[in-house]
Design a protein around this motif. Structure first.
Motif, PDB file in Angstrom:
ATOM      1  N   ALA A 171       9.525   7.487   3.685  1.00 11.32           N
ATOM      2  CA  ALA A 171      10.633   8.627   3.445  1.00 11.32           C
ATOM      3  C   ALA A 171       9.775   9.916   3.436  1.00 11.32           C
ATOM      4  O   ALA A 171       8.726  10.004   2.781  1.00 11.32           O
ATOM      5  N   THR A 172      10.501  11.187   4.043  1.00  8.39           N
ATOM      6  CA  THR A 172       9.789  12.429   3.985  1.00  8.39           C
ATOM      7  C   THR A 172      10.572  13.512   3.246  1.00  8.39           C
ATOM      8  O   THR A 172      11.825  13.418   3.397  1.00  8.39           O
ATOM      9  N   GLY A 173       9.899  14.390   2.847  1.00 11.49           N
ATOM     10  CA  GLY A 173      10.585  15.694   2.113  1.00 11.49           C
ATOM     11  C   GLY A 173       9.294  16.354   1.825  1.00 11.49           C
ATOM     12  O   GLY A 173       8.383  16.544   2.383  1.00 11.49           O
ATOM     13  N   VAL A 233       5.029   3.447   2.754  1.00 12.91           N
ATOM     14  CA  VAL A 233       4.673   1.962   1.965  1.00 12.91           C
ATOM     15  C   VAL A 233       4.458   0.931   3.188  1.00 12.91           C
ATOM     16  O   VAL A 233       5.392   0.779   4.086  1.00 12.91           O
ATOM     17  N   SER A 234       3.312   0.444   3.225  1.00  7.85           N
ATOM     18  CA  SER A 234       2.926  -0.847   3.942  1.00  7.85           C
ATOM     19  C   SER A 234       2.827  -1.970   3.376  1.00  7.85           C
ATOM     20  O   SER A 234       2.313  -2.063   2.132  1.00  7.85           O
ATOM     21  N   GLU A 269       1.743   3.452  13.220  1.00 12.16           N
ATOM     22  CA  GLU A 269       2.667   2.194  12.855  1.00 12.16           C
ATOM     23  C   GLU A 269       2.509   0.948  13.828  1.00 12.16           C
ATOM     24  O   GLU A 269       2.694  -0.168  13.624  1.00 12.16           O
ATOM     25  N   GLU A 270       2.483   1.454  14.981  1.00 15.55           N
ATOM     26  CA  GLU A 270       2.606   0.238  16.266  1.00 15.55           C
ATOM     27  C   GLU A 270       1.153  -0.691  16.217  1.00 15.55           C
ATOM     28  O   GLU A 270       1.094  -1.711  16.069  1.00 15.55           O
ATOM     29  N   VAL A 329       0.850  -1.132   0.086  1.00 13.62           N
ATOM     30  CA  VAL A 329      -0.016   0.111  -0.044  1.00 13.62           C
ATOM     31  C   VAL A 329       1.059   1.123  -0.119  1.00 13.62           C
ATOM     32  O   VAL A 329       1.762   1.515   1.001  1.00 13.62           O
ATOM     33  N   ILE A 330       1.114   1.911  -1.056  1.00 16.24           N
ATOM     34  CA  ILE A 330       1.864   3.230  -1.345  1.00 16.24           C
ATOM     35  C   ILE A 330       0.794   4.499  -0.973  1.00 16.24           C
ATOM     36  O   ILE A 330      -0.149   4.767  -1.793  1.00 16.24           O
TER      37      ILE A 330
END
Length: 102
Positions: free
Chosen positions: A44-46, A52-53, A29-30, A8-9
């Motif tokens: 990734a951030t920016g 992606v999971s 996430e947990e 899953v993007i």
């Protein structure tokens, strides 16, 4: 990972400021890790965020999408954290990687 599997993007453009996003992101996430069928997560951030999971099957993705705490986070996201986002669900049939030797 088990093959084939699903990715899953989630690509997004954030609104300025944190507004509780960092904490909620860690909590989600947990929570996802506890879901049946969860395989992993990368982010990734920016200027453009990409998360992606990875999941065993479509049923696992559907369960995660309908998790009540995840639904609540999605609503906050629409109101507070995101200017735009897109979700893609893909079947991963093959993978490979490279690691540099030192």
């Amino acid at each position: 990972m088990i093959k084939p599997y699903y990715a899953v993007i989630f690509t997004s453009i954030r609104t300025p400021g944190d507004k509780g996003y960092g904490l909620m992101s860690k909590q989600m996430e947990e929570l996802a890790k506890k879901e049946s069928g969860y395989l992993g997560f990368e982010s990734a951030t920016g200027e453009l965020g990409i998360s992606v999971s990875y999941w065993e099957n479509l049923e696992s993705i559907t369960r995660w999408k309908s998790n009540l705490k995840h639904l609540a986070a999605q609503e906050i996201g629409k109101k507070e954290w995101y200017e735009w986002y897109k979700i893609r669900i893909c079947l991963v049939e093959r993978e490979y990687e490279f690691t540099a030797t030192k």
